[in-house]
Design an enzyme around this catalytic site. Structure first.
Site, PDB file in Angstrom:
ATOM      1  N   CYS A 118       0.897  -1.131   0.187  1.00  0.00           N
ATOM      2  CA  CYS A 118      -0.074  -0.031  -0.029  1.00  0.00           C
ATOM      3  C   CYS A 118       0.873   1.175   0.115  1.00  0.00           C
ATOM      4  O   CYS A 118       0.209   2.535  -0.223  1.00  0.00           O
ATOM      5  CB  CYS A 118      -1.013   0.223   1.320  1.00  0.00           C
ATOM      6  N   HIS A 251      -3.151   7.053   1.969  1.00  0.00           N
ATOM      7  CA  HIS A 251      -3.687   5.821   1.566  1.00  0.00           C
ATOM      8  C   HIS A 251      -4.984   5.389   2.030  1.00  0.00           C
ATOM      9  O   HIS A 251      -5.241   5.624   3.217  1.00  0.00           O
ATOM     10  CB  HIS A 251      -2.473   4.755   2.057  1.00  0.00           C
ATOM     11  N   ASN A 281     -10.224  -0.104  -0.365  1.00  0.00           N
ATOM     12  CA  ASN A 281      -8.782  -0.099  -0.133  1.00  0.00           C
ATOM     13  C   ASN A 281      -8.210  -0.536  -1.497  1.00  0.00           C
ATOM     14  O   ASN A 281      -8.278  -1.941  -1.786  1.00  0.00           O
ATOM     15  CB  ASN A 281      -8.106  -0.942   1.081  1.00  0.00           C
TER      16      ASN A 281
END
EC number: 2.3.1.180
Length: 324
Positions: A118, A251, A281
């Site tokens: 990520c 993020h 996500n």
């Protein structure tokens, strides 16, 4: 002195949008109970996009890349560096960046993947910035692309409701004016087990467990602390303060982590760019997806100072302060 600045942004989401209610209905067929209320309360996620089974990360990346190149007023052949951040590459090798290069009709420039989960886009942007400043490239295509739906365990409601697929891209070009002001990267391999896909390929067989595993509480505790520290370190390198930040684009993992980071930086929540509610996500794709949404939505304007930051498996984390 040569600097690097963002000349164009782009993004792409697969057509299939899956709401929490739709996902809950699918999980119910497996005997897994969840609900829109349960997911929203814990994550802020209301929907995500899933790619069709035959669609690869490089295909998503191609769409996002073409949008970014067009926004920069360039042609694909103007690009002389390609970096793709992904944890879900098309194949073991070659890199998804090389596959993307061929799809864009670009020949000869360096192309490689970055794997920092990520945090991947922050890592990739930092590498591209360094190469441009060193004179190794003039126009870099930096992409985050993921098909995380391929590595989800749909019998585990604590993880399968969190992730989605998508791609985001920027064109980073050499400039006489500062664009990227400072960066800060870190990793701590002692925390490998808190977020991982513990599988590999050997002798034509899959070894281990090629599905995402996460200790949510451990990730939350680690994330909030390191994101604040990395943002402050980046500000210090640029001789800036929290008051200089126009937009925080983190993020997009969990709304609680994002809001907590904003509060620690003493930023009002209306300076926080949020797309996790609609995208879920998307790992390395989440920051460039959110950036492009904010640019095309008219919120981010030329001259704004942006703080980008990410944290992911590895355990990796980092931040980039830039003037758009």
């Amino acid at each position: 002195m040569t600097f690097s600045r963002i000349a164009g942004t782009g993004s792409y989401l697969p057509p299939r949008r899956v709401t929490n209610d739709e996902l809950a209905a699918e999980l119910a067929q497996r005997g897994i109970e969840t609900s829109d209320e349960w997911i929203v309360e814990r994550t802020g996620i209301r929907a995500r996009h899933f790619a069709a089974p035959e669609v690869t990360s490089s295909e998503l990346a191609e769409h996002a890349s073409r949008h970014a190149i067009e926004a920069a007023g360039l042609q694909p052949t103007d690009i002389d560096l390609i970096i793709v951040a992904t944890s879900t590459p098309d194949m073991v090798f070659p890199s998804s960046a090389c596959i993307l290069q061929a799809k864009l009709g670009i020949v000869g420039c360096p192309a490689f993947d970055v794997q920092a989960v990520c945090s991947g886009f922050v890592y990739a942007l930092t590498v591209a910035d360094s190469m441009i400043k060193a004179g190794a490239a003039r126009r870099a295509l930096v992409v985050g692309a993921e098909v995380f739906s391929r590595i989800l365990d749909f019998n585990d409601r604590t993880t399968c409701v969190l992730f989605g697929d998508g791609a985001g891209a920027v064109v980073l070009e050499a400039s006489e004016k500062p664009g990227i002001l400072a960066t800060d990267l870190h990793a701590d391999g002692r925390h490998v087990g808190v977020l991982c896909v513990p599988g590999s390929v050997s002798g034509g067989k899959v070894l281990g467990e090629p599905l995402l595993r996460m200790d949510g509480q451990a990730v939350f505790k680690l994330a909030v602390g390191v994101l604040e520290a990395s943002a402050r370190a980046t500000l210090a390198k640029a001789n800036c303060t929290e008051a200089d930040i126009d937009w925080l684009i983190p993020h997009q993992a969990n709304i609680r982590i994002m809001q907590s980071t904003a509060r620690k930086l003493k930023l009002p929540l209306d300076k926080l760019v949020v797309t996790v509610d609609q995208h879920g996500n998307t790992s390395a794709a989440s920051i460039p997806l959110a950036l492009d949404a904010a640019v095309r939505g008219g919120r981010v304007k030329r001259g704004d100072k942006l703080m980008l930051e990410g944290v992911g498996g590895g355990f990796t984390w980092g931040a980039v302060l830039l003037q758009y």
